[in-house]
Design a protein around this motif. Structure first.
Motif, PDB file in Angstrom:
ATOM      1  N   GLU A 148      20.486   7.520   9.036  1.00 23.20           N
ATOM      2  CA  GLU A 148      19.545   8.469   9.628  1.00 23.20           C
ATOM      3  C   GLU A 148      19.994   9.909   9.454  1.00 23.20           C
ATOM      4  O   GLU A 148      19.185  10.824   9.357  1.00 23.20           O
ATOM      5  CB  GLU A 148      19.376   8.164  11.120  1.00 23.20           C
ATOM      6  CG  GLU A 148      18.163   7.308  11.421  1.00 23.20           C
ATOM      7  CD  GLU A 148      18.136   6.867  12.870  1.00 23.20           C
ATOM      8  OE1 GLU A 148      18.287   7.727  13.759  1.00 23.20           O
ATOM      9  OE2 GLU A 148      17.974   5.641  13.094  1.00 23.20           O
ATOM     10  N   GLN A 149      21.321  10.092   9.418  1.00 21.80           N
ATOM     11  CA  GLN A 149      21.872  11.440   9.213  1.00 21.80           C
ATOM     12  C   GLN A 149      21.911  11.814   7.738  1.00 21.80           C
ATOM     13  O   GLN A 149      22.540  12.810   7.358  1.00 21.80           O
ATOM     14  CB  GLN A 149      23.291  11.547   9.791  1.00 21.80           C
ATOM     15  CG  GLN A 149      23.385  11.450  11.310  1.00 21.80           C
ATOM     16  CD  GLN A 149      23.208  10.012  11.812  1.00 21.80           C
ATOM     17  OE1 GLN A 149      23.629   9.053  11.162  1.00 21.80           O
ATOM     18  NE2 GLN A 149      22.553   9.863  12.956  1.00 21.80           N
ATOM     19  N   ARG A 150      21.247  10.989   6.896  1.00 18.20           N
ATOM     20  CA  ARG A 150      21.206  11.236   5.460  1.00 18.20           C
ATOM     21  C   ARG A 150      22.604  11.204   4.841  1.00 18.20           C
ATOM     22  O   ARG A 150      22.929  11.982   3.965  1.00 18.20           O
ATOM     23  CB  ARG A 150      20.525  12.577   5.130  1.00 18.20           C
ATOM     24  CG  ARG A 150      19.182  12.767   5.794  1.00 18.20           C
ATOM     25  CD  ARG A 150      18.104  11.912   5.241  1.00 18.20           C
ATOM     26  NE  ARG A 150      17.672  12.311   3.900  1.00 18.20           N
ATOM     27  CZ  ARG A 150      16.958  11.509   3.097  1.00 18.20           C
ATOM     28  NH1 ARG A 150      16.637  10.290   3.483  1.00 18.20           N
ATOM     29  NH2 ARG A 150      16.578  11.929   1.908  1.00 18.20           N
ATOM     30  N   GLU A 151      23.444  10.296   5.324  1.00 20.04           N
ATOM     31  CA  GLU A 151      24.723  10.051   4.671  1.00 20.04           C
ATOM     32  C   GLU A 151      24.549   8.859   3.735  1.00 20.04           C
ATOM     33  O   GLU A 151      23.704   8.001   3.980  1.00 20.04           O
ATOM     34  CB  GLU A 151      25.805   9.735   5.704  1.00 20.04           C
ATOM     35  CG  GLU A 151      26.191  10.956   6.531  1.00 20.04           C
ATOM     36  CD  GLU A 151      27.579  10.813   7.135  1.00 20.04           C
ATOM     37  OE1 GLU A 151      28.370  11.749   6.981  1.00 20.04           O
ATOM     38  OE2 GLU A 151      27.858   9.769   7.738  1.00 20.04           O
TER      39      GLU A 151
END
Ligand code: 1PZ
Length: 207
Positions: free
Chosen positions: A24-27
């Motif tokens: 979700e944190q674009r990791e």
């Protein structure tokens, strides 16, 4: 993750791995990233010995990243980049075995994959043409002449589009095409986030 290595290749497992990659944190999570690569390598190996010079290089790169993953417990590409950059950009550039330069090679190959799968999905029957076009638009600019030559020769040995869709092991040709449509955006997402990460840290030209 190692348990997933057995059995015949299925595009589904590659799709699942790349789907699991992005948080979700674009990791970009390293474990599913490498898992996706292991699946792709098995597929490549099933295509025959003509491609072994390609799969050997991919195997070596994945093995290097697996070793670093075990050693440093990096969860994501972001944490790998952060860790290696802590020594300074010059030190990172000087390392021939850095995780960053290794990921960069796989990252460029992922762009090839994305273009190639889009081509397969489009219906063009000549896979060698699709493969060459995808290669020229991505990896080729980073390869010396001799590698480009060898790659172009190998591409002529690719199976037909129908055979390709069949060995993806997801059912009929229509079902395979549908799954490509599902997989391509996930691969594109992983590619896009990695590209941004490497651009942000000026790592897109790591030697
Ligand atoms: C299905 C047909 C497969 C075609 C794969 C298309 C890519 C052709 C790549 C030719 C690479 C030849 C061998 C080695 C090259 C290395 O020199 C480079 C740069 O690494 P460096 O020398 O700087 O350490 N390696 C790469 O560019 C990574 C290539 C990975 C290729 C993975 C292909 C995945 C295939 C998935 C199949 C569905």
């Amino acid at each position: 993750a190692a348990a997933a290595a057995a059995g015949p290749f299925s595009l589904r497992e590659v799709l699942d791995a790349f789907r699991r990659c992005v948080t979700e944190q674009r990791e970009v999570l390293l474990e599913p990233y490498l898992s996706g690569w292991r699946g792709l390598i098995r597929f490549l190996q099933s295509l025959g010995a003509v491609f072994s010079f390609i799969s050997k290089d991919a195997v070596a790169k994945v093995a290097l990243l697996e070793a670093q993953h075990r050693q440093h417990r990096f969860v994501s590409l972001q944490s790998l980049v952060q860790h290696e950059l802590a020594a300074g950009p010059a030190a990172l550039r000087a390392r021939p075995d850095s995780g960053c330069r290794t990921v960069l090679r796989l990252h460029r190959a992922l762009r090839w994959l994305q273009l190639f799968l889009e081509g397969l999905r489009s219906g063009e029957p000549r896979t060698s043409v699709l493969c060459t076009d995808a290669y020229n638009a991505s990896l080729a600019q980073h390869h010396p002449w001799v590698v480009r030559k060898a790659a172009t020769v190998a591409f002529c040995a690719l199976p037909s589009r129908d055979a390709f869709l069949e060995i993806m092991n997801v059912g009929s040709a229509d079902e395979a095409v549908a799954m490509l449509g599902e997989a391509i955006p996930y691969i594109g997402d992983v590619y896009g986030i990695t590209q941004e990460l490497f651009a942000e840290h000026k790592l897109l030209d790591l030697p």
